[in-house]
Structures are given as structure tokens and as C-alpha cells.
Design a protein around this motif. Structure first.
Motif, PDB file in Angstrom:
ATOM      1  N   CYS A  42       0.818  -1.201   0.000  1.00 44.84           N
ATOM      2  CA  CYS A  42       0.000   0.000   0.000  1.00 44.84           C
ATOM      3  C   CYS A  42       0.861   1.263   0.000  1.00 44.84           C
ATOM      4  O   CYS A  42       1.904   1.312   0.648  1.00 44.84           O
ATOM      5  N   THR A  45       0.885   7.600   1.175  1.00 45.24           N
ATOM      6  CA  THR A  45       0.221   8.891   1.027  1.00 45.24           C
ATOM      7  C   THR A  45      -0.474   8.974  -0.322  1.00 45.24           C
ATOM      8  O   THR A  45      -0.235   8.173  -1.223  1.00 45.24           O
ATOM      9  N   PHE A  46      -1.305   9.997  -0.480  1.00 46.03           N
ATOM     10  CA  PHE A  46      -1.984  10.237  -1.744  1.00 46.03           C
ATOM     11  C   PHE A  46      -1.110  11.031  -2.710  1.00 46.03           C
ATOM     12  O   PHE A  46      -1.404  11.098  -3.899  1.00 46.03           O
ATOM     13  N   GLU A  62      -1.241  17.192   3.331  1.00 47.17           N
ATOM     14  CA  GLU A  62      -1.930  15.994   3.810  1.00 47.17           C
ATOM     15  C   GLU A  62      -1.497  15.690   5.238  1.00 47.17           C
ATOM     16  O   GLU A  62      -0.300  15.672   5.533  1.00 47.17           O
ATOM     17  N   CYS A 100      -6.430  -0.552  -1.385  1.00 48.04           N
ATOM     18  CA  CYS A 100      -5.991   0.501  -0.476  1.00 48.04           C
ATOM     19  C   CYS A 100      -6.835   1.761  -0.662  1.00 48.04           C
ATOM     20  O   CYS A 100      -7.386   1.997  -1.744  1.00 48.04           O
ATOM     21  N   THR A 102      -5.920   4.638  -1.254  1.00 45.23           N
ATOM     22  CA  THR A 102      -5.404   5.481  -2.331  1.00 45.23           C
ATOM     23  C   THR A 102      -6.025   5.164  -3.686  1.00 45.23           C
ATOM     24  O   THR A 102      -5.765   5.867  -4.659  1.00 45.23           O
ATOM     25  N   ARG A 105      -7.676   8.180  -5.219  1.00 44.05           N
ATOM     26  CA  ARG A 105      -6.852   9.377  -5.381  1.00 44.05           C
ATOM     27  C   ARG A 105      -7.490  10.353  -6.369  1.00 44.05           C
ATOM     28  O   ARG A 105      -7.518  11.570  -6.140  1.00 44.05           O
ATOM     29  N   GLY A 121      -9.167   6.505   6.096  1.00 43.24           N
ATOM     30  CA  GLY A 121      -8.017   5.669   5.772  1.00 43.24           C
ATOM     31  C   GLY A 121      -8.118   4.324   6.464  1.00 43.24           C
ATOM     32  O   GLY A 121      -7.572   4.131   7.559  1.00 43.24           O
ATOM     33  N   GLU A 277      -2.069   1.100  -8.970  1.00 45.41           N
ATOM     34  CA  GLU A 277      -2.860   1.330  -7.759  1.00 45.41           C
ATOM     35  C   GLU A 277      -3.798   0.164  -7.496  1.00 45.41           C
ATOM     36  O   GLU A 277      -4.007  -0.249  -6.349  1.00 45.41           O
TER      37      GLU A 277
END
Length: 466
Positions: A42, A45-46, A62, A100, A102, A105, A121, A277
Motif C-alpha cells: 500500500c 500517502t496520496f 496531507e 488501499c 489510495t 486518489r 483511511g 494502484e
């Protein structure tokens, strides 16, 4: 489940071998799938560092606003050039079915220019110690309620695919507690599977919950922090276990991916990044997945269990919550009215906002050019119309980018990627911002942004009459 232990057990914690000592690439469908999953983890962060806000490229910070063993609240602080402009608070609930957070995103990036964005999250259950207890469907709904309380301001919840019913349960409980959400938007999640064209719900009923416990649940092996916790392994999300077929043995994960992004409007480069992703997966607590299967697939249609305290209340579940539902025409698991069925939980089922995106797969509803150009403007307009006070009237022709002279769908998509979705955003451009936008669009030789800005201001001043 020997393949879980083979790919996520002690081997996963060893340092990678040097390139010259690595064995040949695994061959065959199953080996290739598990090899991909084993080498991918994973993203932390984005990685959304800037957004186009009020005509200016502005920084985005973030941060983690709250942390618990099973979830964290991720907030995106906008350093807006004009902080007095209202920014409705949005809480995005990513799907909690093996991918995940993300994965959303692109969803977050679209909201950032005009909204204060927060994301649920969800934590990888593989890394949650057994001593942290269970995390089932009820705990997930209460987690959303805690996030809404943490945010503090009126919150518009956007629940993506499988998280839709978690959003419904949280919104219902908040309504009963006289703390209703500002609005709830469901994007592609099944609510009533009676119309399921793939027959997954009927198949799940025939197989029973015991079969899922045997076929889809495994203990986390040591040395992970969550050793011996029962989970739904993340790599099942890549085999379409809850998306296309309950028989995971013959599903090609790449073919499944292409089916899910059908009609999203992105090219090969966009697909390549999103596919990476898609391959980043995580484990989900077994109790959450089994309760989701029972509540959505077996005991259909979905109805949240509110407990004894609320059972005597005969009012509709979402009586106080404005509701919007979005479906993909080509989504066998979440289309065909399965998401729109949530309107039956409102006070006026015939009202509310419904949108069906024709010719699209489920991922196109929240990622890609189709999401940015078609779905997001409608969702943003729905949220704006239920902001307090309303941020703007309902979306009309005056706000449609394609009404501007010479603006093609391809150029509109490029503007979307820069965070420009509405005419009023172009109207705010000053000379410096217009020059910067031309540089990003590659139109410096023939400046376009300033021209679009002038026309946008004229359209807005004219009220869209011309």
C-alpha cells in the motif's frame, strides 16, 4: 490457504535479492498474480501536493487528523488564496474490500479545488494486532460517525462502491441521533441485489455463509503484527471474488481491471498508473466482510441493524439525509438499479438525485476522464445545492465548460486534470494564473486560458442568456 502463507508469510519480510540473483519471472496466471501482489504494498500517502484553487495553483498539506488501530482520518489542508470562499466539507469513504484507500486518489483530486476534503483511511488488517479486538460492520459505521464528529463542520459523505452501505448505516444512526449529515452520495455500491444481473446474490444465498468462511477467510501468518487474525486476503480483490465471480480460480486480474475501467475515457498512460494502484491491496477483517456479505448479498435488500433503541421508530431510515446515487451502466455488481434502490429509504423515494453513467464500468464512476468530466460535476453540484448556505444554484448551461467557444471534449478533459471543472473557476483567472495554466496546457504559443477567462466572466455577468 497455502498461497497466502507462501506470498505473505516470512518470505514477504526478507530483503529483496539483487537483480542478478533473482529467479526468472513467475509464469502462468495464478503465479503471475500472486507474484505481483507479493511485491506490491500500500502507498503511504496520496501524493497530492497542489490543487488549482480560485485560479491559483495552491499547496495541499496531507495530515492524519486522528489514528486508531483500524482506521485513520486523513485531512487535506488547502492553503487557499481566498480563505473566505466557502468550502463544503467532504468525507470520502473508499471501498473496504481489499484495495488501499489510495484507489480514490482521483476522487480526492477532483474535490480539492472547491472542498475541504477528508478520507477514511482504512487500515490493513494484516497489521492490526489481535489484541485490538474486532472490527465488524457496526464498528465501521461508528468509525464514520467518529470521523464526522472529528471534522466538526457540516459533512457531505461520498461513499464509493462497497463502502456505500457503511455510509447508509452511519447516516441513519446520525439521523436518529439528531445529527444528520449534510448529504450522502453513493457511487456504485450495491444496496438491493434483487436486480443483480450477474446473479452473485443468488449464488451467495445458495452457497451460504459457511462456504464463504471456508473459501474466503484465512488467518494472518507470522511475523505480521496481525498474526492469527482472521482476514479476507487482499489478493482476492484482484481475482474478482466479490466483483465478477465467486469462483476465483480462472479470473485474469488484468482482464478484470479493464472491465472495471471500461469507458473511463483515459488512455494507456492513465490506465498504467491506475493499474499499479489496483495492484496495491490489503487485508480486511473477516468479521466485516462476512457481515457485509450477509447483509448485502444474502439478507437483501440491505437494511442497517439499528439496535433495539431505534426499532420502534417507523420513520424512513434516511428521512433527514439528502441522497444522491450514481450507477455505471456496465457494472454488473452495483448497476441495474442496485444503488438507486437506496432512495426507498428516504421520505420521498420519487425525489432525490439519480445518475446513471452510460457505457461505463464501475471504476469509471470515481476515476479517470469520465469521472472528472461527467460524474464529478454532478456530484459537486448536488453537494453545493445542499451546503449551508447553498454554495451556488443547481448546475446550468452557464457552468458547463463545453459551452465556451472552441472548447473540445479533449481540451475540457485536460482542464479537468488541472482541477478546472466549471466556468466560474475560469472566470477567477488573473493574468499570472492564466499564463501558468497555458504553460501547463502547452498552449503558451497561442494563449487560451486568458481568452477562456474573459468569455467565462462575460457568460457569468450575462447570466448565461447569450
Amino acid at each position: 490457504m497455502p498461497y497466502y502463507h507462501s506470498y505473505f508469510g516470512p518470505e514477504a519480510t526478507r530483503p529483496p535479492l539483487p537483480a542478478h540473483r533473482r529467479p526468472p519471472e513467475a509464469s502462468g496466471l495464478s503465479a503471475n498474480l500472486y507474484a505481483r501482489v507479493a511485491r506490491r504494498y500500500c502507498l503511504p500517502t496520496f501524493n497530492l501536493g497542489t490543487a488549482f484553487i480560485s485560479g491559483v495553483r495552491s499547496p495541499i498539506v496531507e495530515r492524519v487528523a486522528r489514528t486508531t488501530p483500524f482506521w485513520k482520518l486523513i485531512s487535506f489542508d488547502r492553503l487557499a488564496p481566498d480563505p473566505d470562499i466557502a468550502a463544503p466539507g467532504v468525507l470520502v469513504l473508499p471501498p473496504y474490500a481489499g484495495h488501499c484507500p489510495t484507489l480514490v486518489r482521483d476522487t480526492v483530486a477532483a474535490f480539492l479545488p472547491g472542498h475541504a476534503v477528508h478520507v477514511a483511511g482504512w487500515e490493513d488488517a494484516r497489521r492490526v494486532p489481535l489484541s485490538s479486538g474486532a472490527f465488524g460492520f457496526g464498528e465501521a459505521a461508528e468509525a464514520v460517525i467518529e470521523m464526522v464528529s472529528q471534522i466538526g463542520t457540516p459533512v457531505h459523505v461520498v461513499a464509493v462502491t462497497e463502502a456505500g452501505v457503511i455510509g447508509i448505516a452511519a447516516a441513519t444512526l446520525l439521523g436518529k441521533r439528531n445529527r444528520p449529515l449534510a448529504s450522502l452520495t453513493l457511487i456504485g455500491g450495491p444496496v438491493d441485489c434483487h436486480t443483480d444481473p450477474a446473479g452473485l446474490a443468488a449464488e451467495a444465498t445458495a452457497r451460504g455463509l459457511d462456504w464463504f468462511m471456508r473459501a474466503a477467510i484465512a488467518p494472518v501468518p507470522p511475523p505480521f503484527e496481525g498474526a492469527y487474525r482472521e482476514v479476507f486476503p487482499g489478493f482476492f480483490a484482484l481475482t474478482g471474488f466479490l466483483t465478477r465471480s465467486l469462483d476465483r480460480s480462472s479470473v485474469d486480474h488484468k482482464e478484470l481491471f479493464l472491465e472495471l475501467v471500461r469507458g473511463d475515457g483515459d488512455g494507456a498512460d492513465g490506465h498504467r498508473g491506475f493499474f499499479e494502484e489496483f495492484l496495491a491491496v490489503m487485508d480486511v477483517p473477516a468479521e466485516l466482510v462476512l457481515q457485509w456479505i450477509e447483509a448485502v448479498l444474502i439478507d437483501r435488500p440491505f437494511a442497517p441493524d439499528l439496535g433495539r433503541a431505534f426499532r420502534s421508530n417507523a420513520s424512513p431510515l434516511l428521512a433527514t439525509t439528502p441522497l444522491m446515487t450514481v450507477e455505471a451502466e456496465c457494472d454488473a455488481f452495483g448497476g441495474g438499479g442496485q444503488t438507486h434502490a437506496a432512495h426507498r429509504m428516504t421520505s420521498a423515494p420519487q425525489d432525490g438525485c439519480r445518475h446513471t453513467e452510460g457505457g461505463a464500468g464501475r471504476f469509471a464512476l470515481f476515476s479517470g476522464a469520465r469521472w472528472r468530466a461527467s460524474v464529478f460535476p454532478r456530484v459537486a453540484d448536488f453537494i453545493a445545492s445542499h451546503a449551508s448556505p447553498p454554495a451556488r444554484p443547481h448546475l446550468g448551461k452557464v457552468e458547463d465548460l463545453l459551452t465556451l467557444s472552441g472548447l473540445t471534449p479533449a481540451l475540457a478533459a485536460r482542464l479537468n486534470r488541472e482541477g478546472v471543472y466549471f466556468v466560474h473557476q475560469l472566470a477567477r483567472l488573473d493574468d499570472a494564473a492564466a499564463n501558468d495554466l497555458d504553460r501547463r496546457l502547452g498552449t503558451v504559443a497561442h494563449p487560451l486560458a486568458a481568452q477562456l477567462g474573459r468569455e467565462a466572466r462575460f457568460r457569468l455577468d450575462d447570466g448565461g442568456r447569450s
